[in-house]
Write a protein that holds these residues in place. Structure first.
Motif, PDB file in Angstrom:
ATOM      1  N   ASN A 155     -85.121  -5.092 -15.829  1.00 51.89           N
ATOM      2  CA  ASN A 155     -84.019  -4.751 -14.945  1.00 51.89           C
ATOM      3  C   ASN A 155     -83.424  -3.399 -15.340  1.00 51.89           C
ATOM      4  N   THR A 212     -77.226  -3.550 -15.174  1.00 52.22           N
ATOM      5  CA  THR A 212     -77.339  -4.958 -15.567  1.00 52.22           C
ATOM      6  C   THR A 212     -76.409  -5.236 -16.740  1.00 52.22           C
ATOM      7  N   GLY A 233     -89.034  -6.404 -19.962  1.00 55.39           N
ATOM      8  CA  GLY A 233     -89.372  -7.628 -19.241  1.00 55.39           C
ATOM      9  C   GLY A 233     -90.273  -8.551 -20.043  1.00 55.39           C
ATOM     10  N   SER A 234     -91.029  -7.991 -20.963  1.00 54.50           N
ATOM     11  CA  SER A 234     -91.891  -8.812 -21.810  1.00 54.50           C
ATOM     12  C   SER A 234     -92.132  -8.099 -23.132  1.00 54.50           C
ATOM     13  N   ARG A 257     -78.422 -10.264 -18.936  1.00 57.99           N
ATOM     14  CA  ARG A 257     -79.772  -9.814 -19.279  1.00 57.99           C
ATOM     15  C   ARG A 257     -80.635 -10.933 -19.858  1.00 57.99           C
ATOM     16  N   LYS A 258     -81.929 -10.827 -19.539  1.00 56.85           N
ATOM     17  CA  LYS A 258     -82.967 -11.629 -20.203  1.00 56.85           C
ATOM     18  C   LYS A 258     -83.911 -10.629 -20.862  1.00 56.85           C
ATOM     19  N   ASP A 259     -83.432 -10.096 -21.983  1.00 56.22           N
ATOM     20  CA  ASP A 259     -84.081  -8.982 -22.670  1.00 56.22           C
ATOM     21  C   ASP A 259     -85.159  -9.507 -23.624  1.00 56.22           C
ATOM     22  N   GLY A 314     -89.235 -12.174 -20.318  1.00 55.28           N
ATOM     23  CA  GLY A 314     -87.844 -12.032 -19.885  1.00 55.28           C
ATOM     24  C   GLY A 314     -87.789 -11.541 -18.459  1.00 55.28           C
ATOM     25  N   GLU A 315     -86.891 -10.602 -18.213  1.00 58.57           N
ATOM     26  CA  GLU A 315     -86.745 -10.067 -16.858  1.00 58.57           C
ATOM     27  C   GLU A 315     -86.445  -8.583 -16.945  1.00 58.57           C
ATOM     28  N   LEU A 366     -85.277 -17.084 -22.280  1.00 56.85           N
ATOM     29  CA  LEU A 366     -86.584 -16.455 -22.289  1.00 56.85           C
ATOM     30  C   LEU A 366     -87.688 -17.506 -22.303  1.00 56.85           C
TER      31      LEU A 366
END
Length: 429
Positions: free
Chosen positions: A240, A245, A294-295, A250-252, A237-238, A330
């Motif tokens: 942040n 955010t 993020g991952s 979000r890219k959770d 993901g990303e 994702l």
């Protein structure tokens, strides 16, 4: 059925009492290697505790008159030399899971030692040699592979070209092996009896389930072992700021992984028994309270006795997980690192064991194993059988793991009878 072993109550009782005492003492002794203050045991492949355990087992084998040797992977063998050709092998694995119990794997090894010592004392040298093996590794707890010990015996793996894998500390399998003194082409002796020449292999093990206890059965005679697959999924993901955010931006990775894990559970439930699917490990990066993940990385363990169903289940599941990832923006990557086919035990050995249980007045049950075992690698090569004894509450891979001494002894009694018929009387399969 067995010469000098009368099937009356007093003879059975004497042997049960003897084996119960010996089993309790040896399990306590072996548990000191890797013992934890909590009462659990951690004995991972090629660690100091593992090395101490294998060395101690070799000396114990020697002390009861067995010829002890190891191979280049670190498997330890103890041989009661026979007067003729052929070998009957029994044993299990010495490694444990992290914070494990003192019975899983260890029971099969000490049962073999007790049985070999008793048979030699009572009957002298057998016709076929009897070997007790302490396999180096089975669990897959330190490195992302299983059955390293029996895999080397059967040719699945080789120490000359080990898999390029690392433990969580970044230590490679090859480096760990060399550090422990193995993998350098210097076993104490080569295989006197290659696995293709084994006459039979018998593995005693705790059930690791609650069926025998619930049904009040003393012995489980295993007909087969389920197939299993293991995967590692990485969700990207990303990372942040947790406060700045907005939720919609979000890219959770953790949220995505969580949704995937629930989907895995729901899919297995929908399939029904005996399908099982387990996510046993979840790691999150950066793993900070005020940062969006993020991952996330998680494992998947799938088991079923029918290979076609495992294939369909895993293929369909991967499509669903990919859909979840794409819908959430994702990236999903997966790697399969285990594919164990279902394995059937030898029918003649199964029938022989059941008859021996009946003659001893032991309540037995034919069953399948939902856990993987070294026996499944041996079964395609030589006649193989697994014997289960009850696990209290079905608990295993835990410091709470426990089997009553009299149940341990009942399993050893069946093993003694089997080894006598196979190695002393030359029972044909």
């Amino acid at each position: 059925m067995i010469k000098h072993l009368n099937h009356n109550a007093s003879s059975k009782e004497v042997l049960i009492n003897r084996f119960a005492t010996e089993a309790a003492e040896l399990l306590e002794w072996l548990a000191q290697f890797g013992a934890e203050p909590s009462g659990g045991v951690t004995r991972l492949l090629y660690t100091e505790a593992w090395q101490q355990a294998q060395s101690a087992l070799a000396k114990r084998m020697q002390s009861i008159g067995l010829f002890s040797y190891h191979d280049d992977a670190g498997n330890v063998f103890g041989r009661l030399q026979g007067t003729g050709k052929g070998v009957v092998v029994t044993g299990s694995h010495v490694d444990t899971v992290i914070h494990g119990g003192r019975f899983d794997g260890a029971y099969g090894i000490i049962a073999g030692i007790i049985a070999a010592a008793y048979l030699q004392e009572a009957f002298g040298a057998p016709q076929l040699s009897i070997e007790v093996v302490s396999f180096a590794e089975e669990e897959g707890s330190r490195f992302p592979l299983t059955f390293w010990g029996s895999g080397n015996v059967t040719g699945r793996y080789t120490t000359s070209t080990p898999p390029s894998i690392e433990d969580i500390e970044g230590i490679s399998l090859e480096a760990a092996m060399h550090s422990a003194g193995f993998g350098k082409g210097s076993p104490t002796v080569g295989y006197a009896n290659p696995v293709s020449d084994w006459s039979a292999f018998v593995e005693l093990h705790i059930e690791q389930g609650s069926v025998l206890e619930r049904e009040q059965q003393q012995i489980g005679i295993v007909q087969g072992i389920v197939g299993q697959r293991r995967y590692t999924f990485e969700v990207g993901g990303e990372a942040n700021h947790a406060g700045t955010t907005p939720m919609s931006y979000r890219k959770d990775a953790l949220c995505g992984a969580s949704e995937m894990i629930v989907a895995i559970r729901d899919e297995a439930v929908a399939y029904g028994d005996p399908m099982v699917a387990t996510v046993g490990r979840l790691q999150v990066h950066p793993g900070t309270v005020n940062v969006v993940a993020g991952s996330a990385t998680f494992t998947l363990d799938v088991r079923h006795p029918e290979p076609e169903i495992i294939e369909v289940f895993c293929s369909s599941l991967q499509q669903k997980l990919q859909y979840i990832a794409e819908r959430s923006g994702l990236i999903l990557n997966s790697s399969q690192w285990m594919d164990g086919a279902p394995s059937l035990m030898n029918g003649a050995l199964t029938n022989l064991a059941r008859g021996l249980c009946d003659s001893r007045g032991l309540h037995s049950k034919l069953m399948y194993s939902g856990a993987g075992h070294d026996a499944q690698l041996i079964a395609p090569i030589c006649p193989t059988l697994m014997i289960f004894v009850p696990s209290r509450g079905g608990i295993s891979h835990s410091p709470e793991e426990y089997t009553k001494p009299e149940d341990l002894a009942a399993g050893i009694l069946v093993l003694v009878d089997l080894l006598y018929l196979l190695a002393y009387k030359g029972e044909r399969l």
